[in-house]
Design a protein around this motif. Sequence first.
Motif, short mmCIF file in Angstrom:
data_model
loop_
_atom_site.label_atom_id
_atom_site.label_comp_id
_atom_site.label_asym_id
_atom_site.label_seq_id
_atom_site.Cartn_x
_atom_site.Cartn_y
_atom_site.Cartn_z
N ALA A 89 1.02 -0.77 0.17
CA ALA A 89 0.31 0.19 0.06
C ALA A 89 0.65 1.66 -0.33
CB ALA A 89 -1.16 -0.14 1.63
N THR A 90 0.95 1.86 -0.34
CA THR A 90 1.15 3.66 -0.71
C THR A 90 0.53 4.31 -0.09
OG1 THR A 90 2.00 2.36 -2.19
CG2 THR A 90 2.47 5.10 -2.50
N LEU A 91 1.07 5.28 0.46
CA LEU A 91 0.52 6.93 1.46
C LEU A 91 1.35 7.93 0.69
CD1 LEU A 91 -1.16 8.66 3.10
CD2 LEU A 91 0.63 8.28 4.51
N VAL A 92 0.49 8.95 -0.07
CA VAL A 92 1.48 10.11 -0.82
C VAL A 92 1.14 10.93 0.45
CG1 VAL A 92 1.56 11.17 -3.00
CG2 VAL A 92 0.53 9.40 -3.60
N VAL A 93 2.33 11.75 0.26
CA VAL A 93 1.32 13.31 1.38
C VAL A 93 2.28 14.14 0.27
CG1 VAL A 93 2.69 14.09 3.18
CG2 VAL A 93 2.40 11.47 3.39
N ASP A 94 2.03 15.14 0.51
CA ASP A 94 1.98 16.98 -0.16
C ASP A 94 2.57 17.65 0.55
OD1 ASP A 94 2.77 18.35 -2.07
OD2 ASP A 94 0.62 18.47 -3.09
N PRO A 95 3.37 18.19 1.43
CA PRO A 95 3.84 18.98 2.41
C PRO A 95 3.32 20.68 1.91
CG PRO A 95 5.76 17.23 2.14
CD PRO A 95 4.86 17.53 1.02
N SER A 96 3.74 20.58 0.57
CA SER A 96 3.25 22.13 -0.44
C SER A 96 1.37 22.35 -0.23
CB SER A 96 3.94 22.14 -1.51
OG SER A 96 3.40 20.91 -2.29
N ARG A 97 0.62 21.40 -0.13
CA ARG A 97 -0.82 21.54 0.48
C ARG A 97 -0.77 22.35 2.24
NH1 ARG A 97 -4.01 17.61 -2.43
NH2 ARG A 97 -5.57 19.48 -2.13
N GLU A 98 -0.04 22.24 2.83
CA GLU A 98 0.24 22.22 4.19
C GLU A 98 0.19 23.75 3.90
OE1 GLU A 98 -0.56 19.99 6.08
OE2 GLU A 98 0.63 18.20 6.03
#
Length: 235
Positions: free
Chosen positions: A151-160
């Motif tokens: 399973a893969t989790l994608v995290v986008d710090p630029s949207r914080e």
Amino acid sequence: MIVNGPGRKTWEFPITLSEYGHFGLEFDKLNVPTGNYSVYLMDTASGETLARTSFKKEAYRIPRFEVHLSAPGKTPLDQPFSVTLTADYYAGGRVVDQQVTWEVNRYSYQVRPPDFPGYLFSSDERFTSIRAGRSLGQYSVTDMTDANGSATLVVDPSRERNSVPTKYIIHGTVRGADVQTVTSSTTVLTLPPFVIGLKTGSLIKENLTITPEIIVLGYDEKPLKGKEIKLRIYH
């Protein structure tokens, strides 16, 4: 501190507060029964209950499978990163079509590359009220393992909301067919694409010569060439 356990078992521990008003207690009793335990912090003078909590002891079961997480240790905070989970049975084969729970915890982080002592580094944290180590919140995501047990989790710090250096502590938990859960954790630092470091003396006694040392580092905390720098000196 009073600990009550199954079978009307009770343990009492004297508590001494430190100069900062806190204490720590390790409940390390052996051969205790499984079940629910209650904990009470009592004032010995008045008999008043100051605080209470509870925990549960369960019989240890050897897991049937193991969980591995793969993620970058450091990554720029202006682009997404991925965390990949893989679950394998000890007897062989992948853990397929089982529930995965991702727990993402975020904490502010201060850029202080250990290989460059004495430098002050630029980052957006100077322009916010957020200090290093402060919790920036957490969230959970539910998924399923695929045919490869992954399973893969994608995290986008630029949207914080706050684009500050951040430490992500990510837990991946797989729930097996026998309802047993196995968890693995990893840490990812999201850092500015580059930072400027400045080192200079704060006091000049003998002459009027100022000799600042300037360095530019990439997100991997290694020297970065090809960046144009403007230096301003205010008197």
